[in-house]
Design a protein around this motif. Structure first.
Motif, PDB file in Angstrom:
ATOM      1  N   ASN A   1      -6.274  17.693  13.645  1.00  0.00           N
ATOM      2  CA  ASN A   1      -5.562  17.905  12.537  1.00  0.00           C
ATOM      3  C   ASN A   1      -4.210  17.302  12.330  1.00  0.00           C
ATOM      4  O   ASN A   1      -2.997  17.767  11.822  1.00  0.00           O
ATOM      5  CB  ASN A   1      -5.075  19.473  12.696  1.00  0.00           C
ATOM      6  N   GLY A   2      -4.360  15.999  12.877  1.00  0.00           N
ATOM      7  CA  GLY A   2      -3.226  15.146  12.641  1.00  0.00           C
ATOM      8  C   GLY A   2      -2.968  14.418  11.395  1.00  0.00           C
ATOM      9  O   GLY A   2      -3.681  14.822  10.212  1.00  0.00           O
ATOM     10  N   SER A   3      -2.490  13.186  11.190  1.00  0.00           N
ATOM     11  CA  SER A   3      -2.048  12.674   9.998  1.00  0.00           C
ATOM     12  C   SER A   3      -2.475  11.002  10.053  1.00  0.00           C
ATOM     13  O   SER A   3      -2.283  10.527  11.183  1.00  0.00           O
ATOM     14  CB  SER A   3      -0.772  12.697   9.457  1.00  0.00           C
ATOM     15  N   ALA A   4      -2.689  10.471   8.926  1.00  0.00           N
ATOM     16  CA  ALA A   4      -3.078   9.088   8.991  1.00  0.00           C
ATOM     17  C   ALA A   4      -2.790   8.300   7.757  1.00  0.00           C
ATOM     18  O   ALA A   4      -2.777   9.030   6.592  1.00  0.00           O
ATOM     19  CB  ALA A   4      -4.313   8.853   9.256  1.00  0.00           C
ATOM     20  N   TYR A   5      -2.162   6.965   7.757  1.00  0.00           N
ATOM     21  CA  TYR A   5      -2.018   6.218   6.843  1.00  0.00           C
ATOM     22  C   TYR A   5      -3.374   5.188   6.527  1.00  0.00           C
ATOM     23  O   TYR A   5      -3.530   4.664   7.779  1.00  0.00           O
ATOM     24  CB  TYR A   5      -0.863   5.383   6.664  1.00  0.00           C
ATOM     25  N   VAL A   6      -4.099   5.429   5.542  1.00  0.00           N
ATOM     26  CA  VAL A   6      -5.559   4.996   5.512  1.00  0.00           C
ATOM     27  C   VAL A   6      -5.682   3.569   4.528  1.00  0.00           C
ATOM     28  O   VAL A   6      -4.975   3.871   3.328  1.00  0.00           O
ATOM     29  CB  VAL A   6      -6.489   5.934   5.149  1.00  0.00           C
ATOM     30  N   ILE A   7      -6.034   2.565   4.924  1.00  0.00           N
ATOM     31  CA  ILE A   7      -6.498   1.501   4.200  1.00  0.00           C
ATOM     32  C   ILE A   7      -7.969   1.467   4.314  1.00  0.00           C
ATOM     33  O   ILE A   7      -8.604   1.102   5.368  1.00  0.00           O
ATOM     34  CB  ILE A   7      -5.941   0.049   4.467  1.00  0.00           C
TER      35      ILE A   7
ATOM     36  N   THR B   1       0.519  -4.933  -0.732  1.00  0.00           N
ATOM     37  CA  THR B   1       1.338  -4.022  -0.730  1.00  0.00           C
ATOM     38  C   THR B   1       1.142  -2.929   0.637  1.00  0.00           C
ATOM     39  O   THR B   1       1.840  -2.505   1.175  1.00  0.00           O
ATOM     40  CB  THR B   1       1.453  -3.231  -1.937  1.00  0.00           C
ATOM     41  N   ALA B   2      -0.200  -2.540   0.602  1.00  0.00           N
ATOM     42  CA  ALA B   2      -0.642  -1.580   1.493  1.00  0.00           C
ATOM     43  C   ALA B   2      -0.680  -1.956   2.838  1.00  0.00           C
ATOM     44  O   ALA B   2      -0.126  -1.383   3.863  1.00  0.00           O
ATOM     45  CB  ALA B   2      -2.247  -1.176   1.234  1.00  0.00           C
ATOM     46  N   ILE B   3      -0.893  -3.315   3.131  1.00  0.00           N
ATOM     47  CA  ILE B   3      -0.970  -4.077   4.333  1.00  0.00           C
ATOM     48  C   ILE B   3       0.599  -4.116   4.945  1.00  0.00           C
ATOM     49  O   ILE B   3       0.677  -3.952   6.022  1.00  0.00           O
ATOM     50  CB  ILE B   3      -1.592  -5.431   4.449  1.00  0.00           C
ATOM     51  N   THR B   4       1.292  -4.537   3.962  1.00  0.00           N
ATOM     52  CA  THR B   4       2.982  -4.347   4.440  1.00  0.00           C
ATOM     53  C   THR B   4       3.021  -3.107   4.733  1.00  0.00           C
ATOM     54  O   THR B   4       4.009  -2.768   5.776  1.00  0.00           O
ATOM     55  CB  THR B   4       3.737  -4.843   3.282  1.00  0.00           C
ATOM     56  N   LYS B   5       2.919  -1.964   4.015  1.00  0.00           N
ATOM     57  CA  LYS B   5       3.136  -0.797   4.613  1.00  0.00           C
ATOM     58  C   LYS B   5       2.849  -0.466   5.967  1.00  0.00           C
ATOM     59  O   LYS B   5       3.328   0.245   6.619  1.00  0.00           O
ATOM     60  CB  LYS B   5       2.710   0.368   3.491  1.00  0.00           C
ATOM     61  N   ALA B   6       1.403  -0.701   6.157  1.00  0.00           N
ATOM     62  CA  ALA B   6       0.849  -0.416   7.370  1.00  0.00           C
ATOM     63  C   ALA B   6       1.547  -1.267   8.506  1.00  0.00           C
ATOM     64  O   ALA B   6       1.786  -0.482   9.727  1.00  0.00           O
ATOM     65  CB  ALA B   6      -0.764  -1.031   7.344  1.00  0.00           C
ATOM     66  N   ILE B   7       1.796  -2.281   8.357  1.00  0.00           N
ATOM     67  CA  ILE B   7       2.763  -3.103   9.198  1.00  0.00           C
ATOM     68  C   ILE B   7       4.136  -2.501   9.736  1.00  0.00           C
ATOM     69  O   ILE B   7       4.358  -2.287  10.897  1.00  0.00           O
ATOM     70  CB  ILE B   7       3.012  -4.514   8.731  1.00  0.00           C
ATOM     71  N   ARG B   8       4.768  -1.946   8.620  1.00  0.00           N
ATOM     72  CA  ARG B   8       6.147  -1.407   8.962  1.00  0.00           C
ATOM     73  C   ARG B   8       5.804  -0.059   9.443  1.00  0.00           C
ATOM     74  O   ARG B   8       6.428   0.429  10.526  1.00  0.00           O
ATOM     75  CB  ARG B   8       6.637  -1.097   7.483  1.00  0.00           C
TER      76      ARG B   8
ATOM     77  N   ASP C   1       7.008   1.045  13.249  1.00  0.00           N
ATOM     78  CA  ASP C   1       7.812   2.455  13.561  1.00  0.00           C
ATOM     79  C   ASP C   1       7.119   3.189  14.462  1.00  0.00           C
ATOM     80  O   ASP C   1       7.598   4.163  14.721  1.00  0.00           O
ATOM     81  CB  ASP C   1       8.031   2.806  12.169  1.00  0.00           C
ATOM     82  N   GLY C   2       6.161   2.835  15.079  1.00  0.00           N
ATOM     83  CA  GLY C   2       5.442   3.743  16.001  1.00  0.00           C
ATOM     84  C   GLY C   2       4.018   4.542  15.895  1.00  0.00           C
ATOM     85  O   GLY C   2       3.674   5.032  16.698  1.00  0.00           O
ATOM     86  N   ALA C   3       3.560   4.279  14.671  1.00  0.00           N
ATOM     87  CA  ALA C   3       2.222   4.744  14.408  1.00  0.00           C
ATOM     88  C   ALA C   3       1.146   4.105  15.324  1.00  0.00           C
ATOM     89  O   ALA C   3       1.216   2.858  15.396  1.00  0.00           O
ATOM     90  CB  ALA C   3       1.922   4.512  12.905  1.00  0.00           C
TER      91      ALA C   3
END
Length: 246
Positions: A76-82, A117-124, A128-130
């Motif tokens: 039941n975790g969370s993820a930013y997905v591309i 934009t999505a790749i930049t978000k993923a990099i940040r 930050d620790g993801a």
């Protein structure tokens, strides 16, 4: 799937008969693919147009394997997905929340419309620790116009920008096969893998402890087999040669 059952949307001779033989013998099986774009329902429909009748529940994608892996790691975790619907649906069904705010994971899959934009978000987020996960290491994918950049190529970009290597769930990681075995409650000593690539299918099958069959209808040519330091259990011309062995 590709190179074993179908090639450029057309059934490889013997493929419909092989799947039919498996189903008539009531042998448990899964059709595997590193492609994370499509859901099993999508892939079932695509195979059906080629004359190959595969039940939806008999299709196992790198997206489904990724969802299972994440659910085992952090339930039941969370993820930013591309990625596309195949990946987002798999994570949703695994109990994951998709978010841009402090996710447990950044999960990279395949899409035909990678966004800067999505790749930049993923990099940040990774900086930050993801935790960084990718569905598969394939660097290119096919199209009518020629190769397209795929998951592995974009993962390399994110890795270069963050200094963080992704964990690849799909082939050649034997995790893909072990999760498939669990899916159908099978054991490695009585299970075989049929693939067309030495560098993904065969090596992963060997590492998962499976009997391996290499077919000559896909990526690996007969001349290339001996260039690898490992060998499949069997080399056959095509899936048609295995119908009588079901």
């Amino acid at each position: 799937m590709d190179g074993v059952l179908v090639h450029e949307g057309q059934a490889i001779p013997g493929a419909p008969e092989f799947i039919r033989a498996l189903r008539e013998a009531e042998r448990p099986f899964l059709v595997l693919t590193n492609n994370s774009i499509f859901t099993p329902r999508d892939l079932r429909a695509r195979l059906a147009t080629s004359g190959i009748d595969v039940p939806e529940e008999a299709i196992w994608t790198s997206a489904l394997a990724t969802g299972q892996f994440l659910a085992d790691q952090i339930p039941n975790g969370s993820a930013y997905v591309i990625g596309e619907a195949g990946l987002t649906t798999a994570l949703y069904e695994a109990g994951y929340t998709l978010t841009e705010s402090n996710p447990d994971y950044v999960v990279l899959g395949e899409t035909r419309t990678y966004s800067f934009t999505a790749i930049t978000k993923a990099i940040r987020l990774v900086r930050d620790g993801a935790r960084f996960i990718a569905t598969n290491p394939d660097t290119t994918g096919p199209s009518a116009e020629g190769p397209l950049p795929a998951t592995g190529a974009v993962a390399a970009m994110i890795q270069a920008a963050t200094g963080r290597s992704p964990y690849y769930v799909g082939k050649p990681n034997p995790m893909m096969f072990r999760s498939a075995l669990n899916r159908i409650d099978a054991h490695s000593e009585v299970t075989a893998m049929i693939g067309d690539r030495m560098d993904t299918d065969v090596v992963a099958g060997i590492e998962a402890g499976l009997e391996t069959f290499l077919v000559m209808t896909g990526s690996t040519s007969a001349a290339e087999v001996d260039t690898y330091p490992f060998r499949p259990s069997h080399v056959v011309d095509s899936i048609a040669d295995l119908v009588d062995r079901v």
